[in-house]
Design a protein around this motif. Structure first.
Motif, PDB file in Angstrom:
ATOM      1  N   MET A 194      -6.069  -1.816  -2.772  1.00 14.16           N
ATOM      2  CA  MET A 194      -5.667  -0.763  -1.841  1.00 14.16           C
ATOM      3  C   MET A 194      -4.209  -0.355  -2.079  1.00 14.16           C
ATOM      4  O   MET A 194      -3.856   0.827  -2.027  1.00 14.16           O
ATOM      5  N   LEU A 195      -3.371  -1.336  -2.379  1.00 10.96           N
ATOM      6  CA  LEU A 195      -1.963  -1.060  -2.664  1.00 10.96           C
ATOM      7  C   LEU A 195      -1.790  -0.345  -3.992  1.00 10.96           C
ATOM      8  O   LEU A 195      -0.900   0.480  -4.150  1.00 10.96           O
ATOM      9  N   VAL A 196      -2.655  -0.676  -4.962  1.00 10.67           N
ATOM     10  CA  VAL A 196      -2.604  -0.016  -6.267  1.00 10.67           C
ATOM     11  C   VAL A 196      -2.785   1.489  -6.082  1.00 10.67           C
ATOM     12  O   VAL A 196      -2.034   2.293  -6.633  1.00 10.67           O
ATOM     13  N   GLU A 197      -3.775   1.870  -5.275  1.00 13.15           N
ATOM     14  CA  GLU A 197      -4.014   3.292  -5.020  1.00 13.15           C
ATOM     15  C   GLU A 197      -2.792   3.947  -4.386  1.00 13.15           C
ATOM     16  O   GLU A 197      -2.410   5.061  -4.753  1.00 13.15           O
ATOM     17  N   LYS A 198      -2.168   3.235  -3.443  1.00 12.66           N
ATOM     18  CA  LYS A 198      -0.986   3.778  -2.765  1.00 12.66           C
ATOM     19  C   LYS A 198       0.164   3.978  -3.745  1.00 12.66           C
ATOM     20  O   LYS A 198       0.827   5.026  -3.748  1.00 12.66           O
ATOM     21  N   ILE A 199       0.394   2.979  -4.610  1.00 11.93           N
ATOM     22  CA  ILE A 199       1.480   3.075  -5.598  1.00 11.93           C
ATOM     23  C   ILE A 199       1.246   4.264  -6.530  1.00 11.93           C
ATOM     24  O   ILE A 199       2.166   5.031  -6.831  1.00 11.93           O
ATOM     25  N   PHE A 200      -0.005   4.455  -6.964  1.00 13.45           N
ATOM     26  CA  PHE A 200      -0.290   5.566  -7.870  1.00 13.45           C
ATOM     27  C   PHE A 200      -0.171   6.918  -7.167  1.00 13.45           C
ATOM     28  O   PHE A 200       0.238   7.907  -7.777  1.00 13.45           O
ATOM     29  N   GLU A 201      -0.499   6.972  -5.892  1.00 15.43           N
ATOM     30  CA  GLU A 201      -0.288   8.209  -5.123  1.00 15.43           C
ATOM     31  C   GLU A 201       1.202   8.562  -5.108  1.00 15.43           C
ATOM     32  O   GLU A 201       1.590   9.731  -5.249  1.00 15.43           O
ATOM     33  N   ILE A 202       2.035   7.530  -4.945  1.00 13.77           N
ATOM     34  CA  ILE A 202       3.490   7.750  -4.911  1.00 13.77           C
ATOM     35  C   ILE A 202       3.996   8.185  -6.287  1.00 13.77           C
ATOM     36  O   ILE A 202       4.871   9.044  -6.397  1.00 13.77           O
ATOM     37  N   VAL A 203       3.420   7.614  -7.362  1.00 14.36           N
ATOM     38  CA  VAL A 203       3.799   8.013  -8.726  1.00 14.36           C
ATOM     39  C   VAL A 203       3.533   9.511  -8.920  1.00 14.36           C
ATOM     40  O   VAL A 203       4.378  10.240  -9.448  1.00 14.36           O
ATOM     41  N   VAL A 204       2.381   9.964  -8.459  1.00 16.19           N
ATOM     42  CA  VAL A 204       2.035  11.391  -8.565  1.00 16.19           C
ATOM     43  C   VAL A 204       3.012  12.234  -7.746  1.00 16.19           C
ATOM     44  O   VAL A 204       3.469  13.295  -8.193  1.00 16.19           O
ATOM     45  N   GLU A 205       3.361  11.748  -6.558  1.00 14.59           N
ATOM     46  CA  GLU A 205       4.298  12.455  -5.679  1.00 14.59           C
ATOM     47  C   GLU A 205       5.681  12.580  -6.350  1.00 14.59           C
ATOM     48  O   GLU A 205       6.309  13.637  -6.316  1.00 14.59           O
ATOM     49  N   ILE A 206       6.131  11.479  -6.974  1.00 10.41           N
ATOM     50  CA  ILE A 206       7.426  11.492  -7.674  1.00 10.41           C
ATOM     51  C   ILE A 206       7.396  12.522  -8.800  1.00 10.41           C
ATOM     52  O   ILE A 206       8.342  13.283  -8.996  1.00 10.41           O
ATOM     53  N   ASN A 207       6.282  12.560  -9.528  1.00 12.12           N
ATOM     54  CA  ASN A 207       6.132  13.510 -10.625  1.00 12.12           C
ATOM     55  C   ASN A 207       6.135  14.957 -10.110  1.00 12.12           C
ATOM     56  O   ASN A 207       6.803  15.822 -10.674  1.00 12.12           O
ATOM     57  N   LYS A 208       5.417  15.193  -9.013  1.00 12.34           N
ATOM     58  CA  LYS A 208       5.344  16.550  -8.455  1.00 12.34           C
ATOM     59  C   LYS A 208       6.702  17.022  -7.935  1.00 12.34           C
ATOM     60  O   LYS A 208       6.966  18.222  -7.874  1.00 12.34           O
ATOM     61  N   SER A 209       7.559  16.066  -7.562  1.00 10.74           N
ATOM     62  CA  SER A 209       8.882  16.450  -7.058  1.00 10.74           C
ATOM     63  C   SER A 209       9.855  16.740  -8.197  1.00 10.74           C
ATOM     64  O   SER A 209      11.022  17.055  -7.967  1.00 10.74           O
ATOM     65  N   GLY A 210       9.383  16.621  -9.455  1.00  7.87           N
ATOM     66  CA  GLY A 210      10.197  17.070 -10.587  1.00  7.87           C
ATOM     67  C   GLY A 210      10.627  16.005 -11.578  1.00  7.87           C
ATOM     68  O   GLY A 210      11.368  16.300 -12.512  1.00  7.87           O
ATOM     69  N   THR A 211      10.169  14.747 -11.393  1.00  5.40           N
ATOM     70  CA  THR A 211      10.550  13.676 -12.315  1.00  5.40           C
ATOM     71  C   THR A 211       9.438  13.470 -13.350  1.00  5.40           C
ATOM     72  O   THR A 211       8.285  13.273 -12.993  1.00  5.40           O
ATOM     73  N   THR A 212       9.809  13.526 -14.616  1.00  2.00           N
ATOM     74  CA  THR A 212       8.875  13.267 -15.706  1.00  2.00           C
ATOM     75  C   THR A 212       8.657  11.750 -15.800  1.00  2.00           C
ATOM     76  O   THR A 212       9.593  10.978 -15.566  1.00  2.00           O
ATOM     77  N   ILE A 213       7.439  11.326 -16.137  1.00  2.00           N
ATOM     78  CA  ILE A 213       7.112   9.897 -16.101  1.00  2.00           C
ATOM     79  C   ILE A 213       6.417   9.438 -17.376  1.00  2.00           C
ATOM     80  O   ILE A 213       5.494  10.095 -17.871  1.00  2.00           O
ATOM     81  N   MET A 214       6.882   8.309 -17.899  1.00  3.85           N
ATOM     82  CA  MET A 214       6.185   7.599 -18.972  1.00  3.85           C
ATOM     83  C   MET A 214       5.695   6.294 -18.366  1.00  3.85           C
ATOM     84  O   MET A 214       6.476   5.492 -17.850  1.00  3.85           O
ATOM     85  N   LEU A 215       4.391   6.086 -18.415  1.00  5.48           N
ATOM     86  CA  LEU A 215       3.746   5.012 -17.668  1.00  5.48           C
ATOM     87  C   LEU A 215       3.040   4.029 -18.588  1.00  5.48           C
ATOM     88  O   LEU A 215       2.185   4.414 -19.382  1.00  5.48           O
TER      89      LEU A 215
ATOM     90  N   LEU B  10      11.446   8.872 -15.803  1.00  5.84           N
ATOM     91  CA  LEU B  10      11.246   7.543 -15.221  1.00  5.84           C
ATOM     92  C   LEU B  10      10.259   6.771 -16.086  1.00  5.84           C
ATOM     93  O   LEU B  10       9.153   7.251 -16.354  1.00  5.84           O
ATOM     94  N   LEU B  11      10.673   5.588 -16.549  1.00  4.40           N
ATOM     95  CA  LEU B  11       9.808   4.710 -17.341  1.00  4.40           C
ATOM     96  C   LEU B  11       9.242   3.655 -16.406  1.00  4.40           C
ATOM     97  O   LEU B  11       9.982   2.844 -15.847  1.00  4.40           O
ATOM     98  N   LEU B  12       7.927   3.658 -16.235  1.00  5.72           N
ATOM     99  CA  LEU B  12       7.263   2.740 -15.294  1.00  5.72           C
ATOM    100  C   LEU B  12       6.452   1.707 -16.066  1.00  5.72           C
ATOM    101  O   LEU B  12       5.515   2.059 -16.781  1.00  5.72           O
ATOM    102  N   ASP B  13       6.798   0.430 -15.901  1.00  3.16           N
ATOM    103  CA  ASP B  13       6.127  -0.625 -16.652  1.00  3.16           C
ATOM    104  C   ASP B  13       5.237  -1.461 -15.736  1.00  3.16           C
ATOM    105  O   ASP B  13       5.736  -2.230 -14.904  1.00  3.16           O
ATOM    106  N   GLU B  14       3.934  -1.289 -15.861  1.00  5.66           N
ATOM    107  CA  GLU B  14       2.922  -2.058 -15.116  1.00  5.66           C
ATOM    108  C   GLU B  14       3.153  -2.028 -13.598  1.00  5.66           C
ATOM    109  O   GLU B  14       3.267  -3.080 -12.957  1.00  5.66           O
ATOM    110  N   PRO B  15       3.197  -0.841 -12.980  1.00  2.00           N
ATOM    111  CA  PRO B  15       3.463  -0.794 -11.533  1.00  2.00           C
ATOM    112  C   PRO B  15       2.373  -1.438 -10.675  1.00  2.00           C
ATOM    113  O   PRO B  15       2.643  -1.835  -9.543  1.00  2.00           O
ATOM    114  N   SER B  16       1.144  -1.569 -11.197  1.00  3.95           N
ATOM    115  CA  SER B  16       0.063  -2.122 -10.369  1.00  3.95           C
ATOM    116  C   SER B  16      -0.114  -3.631 -10.543  1.00  3.95           C
ATOM    117  O   SER B  16      -0.962  -4.234  -9.892  1.00  3.95           O
TER     118      SER B  16
END
Length: 234
Positions: free
Chosen positions: A168-189, A156-162
Motif C-alpha cells: 500500500m505504501l509502495v503505491e503511495k510513494i509512486f503516486e508522489i513520484v508522478v506528482e513530483i514529475n508533473k510539478s516539473g522535476t525530471t526523474i531517473m528511476l 532527481l535520481l531515485l534509487d529503489e524507492p519501494s
C-alpha cells in the motif's frame, strides 16, 4: 537533458558497467530495470560523482560532468535519493530537511523548501521534531525524497524507492513520484519492482550484467514477452 555515452565502471578487477549509453529528456521519467547486480545503482552513483568512471562521457544540460565533484553536481541541479534511504538517524525530520538545503542561499529559501516538503509529505509535518530513526520505513523514504528536493533539483535520481515497503505504501510513494514529475522535476528511476516502474515511466532501459540489452517506450517494454518473463514474473 542528461546524456550518458559509453560509460564504463570497474570495481577493482570487476567490470560493473560496459559501454553503457542512455539519455533522459527534460520532463521525463526514465526507468532503469534489471536484476540485482545488473549495474543500475552504479549508473546513478556515477552520474552523481560518487563512483568514478573508467571511460565514457556524462553530460548534463550540455555541460560535461563526468569527473565533477558530487557537491558541484548537486549545485548543477542533480540530486540523488540513495538506496536504503540513508537518513540522518539522530537528527529530527526538520534537521534532515535543512541538511538537504545546504546549497540554498538564505533562511527564507530553506523555510520555503521545508514547507514544500511538508505539503508534499503531510506525514512529515506531523513528525517534524521526531528523530528520523523513529520513523517507519515509508516515512523515512518520504524524508529522503523531501531532503533531496530541498536543493530544487531539475533532475532527481531515485534509487529503489519501494525497497522494503508494504504494497500500500509502495503505491503511495509512486503516486508522489508522478506528482513530483508533473510539478516539473525530471526523474531517473532505478527500481526492482519493474511492473510499477514501467507503469509510471515514459521510457526505460533494461540492464543485464552491466550492459543495456533493451530500451524504448515503457509501455512497449511492459508488453515485451522477454521483459514480462524475466522481470514481471509472467
Amino acid at each position: 537533458m542528461l546524456s550518458v555515452e559509453n560509460l564504463s565502471v570497474n570495481y577493482g578487477a570487476i567490470r560493473a558497467l560496459h559501454d553503457v549509453s542512455c539519455r533522459v529528456e527534460q520532463g521525463e521519467i526514465v526507468a532503469l530495470i534489471g536484476a540485482n547486480g545488473a549495474g543500475k545503482t552504479t549508473i546513478l552513483n556515477t552520474i552523481s560523482g560518487i563512483v568514478p568512471s573508467m571511460g565514457g562521457v556524462i553530460a548534463f544540460e550540455g555541460t560535461e560532468i563526468t569527473h565533477m565533484a558530487p557537491h558541484l553536481i548537486v549545485r548543477k541541479g542533480i540530486c540523488q535519493v540513495p538506496e536504503g534511504r540513508r537518513v540522518f538517524a539522530r537528527m529530527s525530520v526538520q534537521e534532515n530537511l535543512e541538511m538537504g538545503g545546504f546549497i540554498l542561499s538564505g533562511k527564507q529559501e530553506v523555510a520555503q523548501g521545508i514547507e514544500r516538503a511538508f505539503t508534499l509529505f503531510p506525514r512529515l509535518a506531523e513528525r517534524r521534531k521526531q528523530p528520523a530513526r523513529t520513523l517507519s520505513g515509508g516515512e523515512q523514504q518520504m524524508l529522503a525524497m523531501g531532503r533531496a528536493l530541498m536543493s530544487n533539483p531539475r533532475l532527481l535520481l531515485l534509487d529503489e524507492p519501494s525497497m522494503g515497503l508494504a504494497p500500500m505504501l509502495v503505491e503511495k510513494i509512486f503516486e508522489i513520484v508522478v506528482e513530483i514529475n508533473k510539478s516539473g522535476t525530471t526523474i531517473m528511476l532505478v527500481e526492482q519492482n519493474a511492473s510499477m516502474a514501467l507503469s509510471i515511466a515514459h521510457r526505460a532501459y533494461v540492464l543485464e550484467t552491466g550492459e543495456v540489452v533493451l530500451s524504448g517506450d515503457a509501455g512497449e517494454l511492459a508488453r515485451n514477452p522477454e521483459v514480462r518473463k524475466a522481470y514481471l514474473g509472467e
